[in-house]
Design a protein around this motif. Structure first.
Motif, PDB file in Angstrom:
ATOM      1  N   ALA A  75       1.033  -1.402  -0.184  1.00  0.00           N
ATOM      2  CA  ALA A  75      -0.498   0.489   0.351  1.00  0.00           C
ATOM      3  C   ALA A  75       0.978   1.195   0.133  1.00  0.00           C
ATOM      4  O   ALA A  75       0.423   2.244  -0.924  1.00  0.00           O
ATOM      5  CB  ALA A  75      -0.842  -0.105   1.156  1.00  0.00           C
ATOM      6  N   GLU A  76       2.265   0.859   0.608  1.00  0.00           N
ATOM      7  CA  GLU A  76       2.616   2.328   0.990  1.00  0.00           C
ATOM      8  C   GLU A  76       3.617   2.731  -0.615  1.00  0.00           C
ATOM      9  O   GLU A  76       3.926   3.953  -0.845  1.00  0.00           O
ATOM     10  CB  GLU A  76       4.283   2.430   1.845  1.00  0.00           C
ATOM     11  N   VAL A  77       4.026   1.299  -1.004  1.00  0.00           N
ATOM     12  CA  VAL A  77       4.427   1.862  -2.812  1.00  0.00           C
ATOM     13  C   VAL A  77       3.441   2.293  -3.387  1.00  0.00           C
ATOM     14  O   VAL A  77       4.042   3.075  -4.467  1.00  0.00           O
ATOM     15  CB  VAL A  77       5.087   0.257  -3.251  1.00  0.00           C
ATOM     16  N   ARG A  78       2.586   1.594  -3.584  1.00  0.00           N
ATOM     17  CA  ARG A  78       1.560   2.681  -3.906  1.00  0.00           C
ATOM     18  C   ARG A  78       1.123   4.175  -4.004  1.00  0.00           C
ATOM     19  O   ARG A  78       0.804   4.553  -4.577  1.00  0.00           O
ATOM     20  CB  ARG A  78      -0.226   1.386  -4.577  1.00  0.00           C
ATOM     21  N   ARG A  79       0.999   4.494  -2.888  1.00  0.00           N
ATOM     22  CA  ARG A  79       0.499   5.204  -1.968  1.00  0.00           C
ATOM     23  C   ARG A  79       2.598   6.276  -2.973  1.00  0.00           C
ATOM     24  O   ARG A  79       1.973   7.766  -3.586  1.00  0.00           O
ATOM     25  CB  ARG A  79       0.551   5.819  -1.290  1.00  0.00           C
ATOM     26  N   ARG A  80       3.110   6.187  -2.784  1.00  0.00           N
ATOM     27  CA  ARG A  80       4.968   6.161  -3.851  1.00  0.00           C
ATOM     28  C   ARG A  80       4.131   6.447  -4.820  1.00  0.00           C
ATOM     29  O   ARG A  80       4.904   7.697  -5.764  1.00  0.00           O
ATOM     30  CB  ARG A  80       5.779   6.262  -2.931  1.00  0.00           C
ATOM     31  N   LEU A  81       3.819   5.478  -5.878  1.00  0.00           N
ATOM     32  CA  LEU A  81       3.999   5.542  -7.480  1.00  0.00           C
ATOM     33  C   LEU A  81       3.038   6.409  -7.436  1.00  0.00           C
ATOM     34  O   LEU A  81       3.285   7.629  -8.065  1.00  0.00           O
ATOM     35  CB  LEU A  81       3.252   4.306  -7.518  1.00  0.00           C
ATOM     36  N   ARG A  82       2.015   6.604  -6.811  1.00  0.00           N
ATOM     37  CA  ARG A  82       0.797   7.802  -6.813  1.00  0.00           C
ATOM     38  C   ARG A  82       1.525   8.800  -6.743  1.00  0.00           C
ATOM     39  O   ARG A  82       1.094   9.803  -8.026  1.00  0.00           O
ATOM     40  CB  ARG A  82      -0.169   8.152  -6.015  1.00  0.00           C
ATOM     41  N   ASP A  83       2.339   9.184  -5.636  1.00  0.00           N
ATOM     42  CA  ASP A  83       3.217  10.489  -6.014  1.00  0.00           C
ATOM     43  C   ASP A  83       4.006  10.553  -6.751  1.00  0.00           C
ATOM     44  O   ASP A  83       4.022  11.745  -7.299  1.00  0.00           O
ATOM     45  CB  ASP A  83       3.760  10.523  -4.280  1.00  0.00           C
ATOM     46  N   LEU A  84       5.199   9.567  -6.970  1.00  0.00           N
ATOM     47  CA  LEU A  84       5.283  10.249  -8.315  1.00  0.00           C
ATOM     48  C   LEU A  84       4.772  10.260  -9.633  1.00  0.00           C
ATOM     49  O   LEU A  84       5.496  11.445 -10.479  1.00  0.00           O
ATOM     50  CB  LEU A  84       6.395   8.740  -8.219  1.00  0.00           C
TER      51      LEU A  84
END
Length: 99
Positions: A75-84
């Protein structure tokens, strides 16, 4: 929320973030800058938009290739990908006016 300035490929971008995320966002911007500079300096890719897409793909591949992640980490990786992705959209927006 606070405003910070990120420098990527010699261009500055003002973004908002929570104070507790400031250092992490600065580190991410530095990482993206290094990835993009490496691709650009390789000389095979022209245009900031293509450099950004290739850097995003490399970073996504690194994240998805990470072993031993649990659901919370995913979930954290997905959030970071959305931010990127949002950051890449912001960076590329001025480029669209050129075409």
């Amino acid at each position: 929320m606070e405003q910070i300035t990120l420098s990527i490929l010699g261009r500055e971008y003002r973004v908002a973030c929570r104070p507790e995320e400031r250092n992490e966002l600065l580190a991410c911007a530095h990482y993206v800058d290094q990835k993009m500079a490496s691709i650009r300096d390789g000389g095979k890719v022209l245009g900031a938009d293509r450099v950004a897409v290739l850097a995003a793909l490399q970073i996504a591949q690194e994240l998805f290739g990470a072993k031993g992640t649990d659901d919370g980490e995913i979930a954290e990786v997905r959030r970071r990908l959305r931010d990127l992705t949002a950051l890449a959209d912001e960076i590329l927006a001025p480029q669209e006016k050129l075409f």
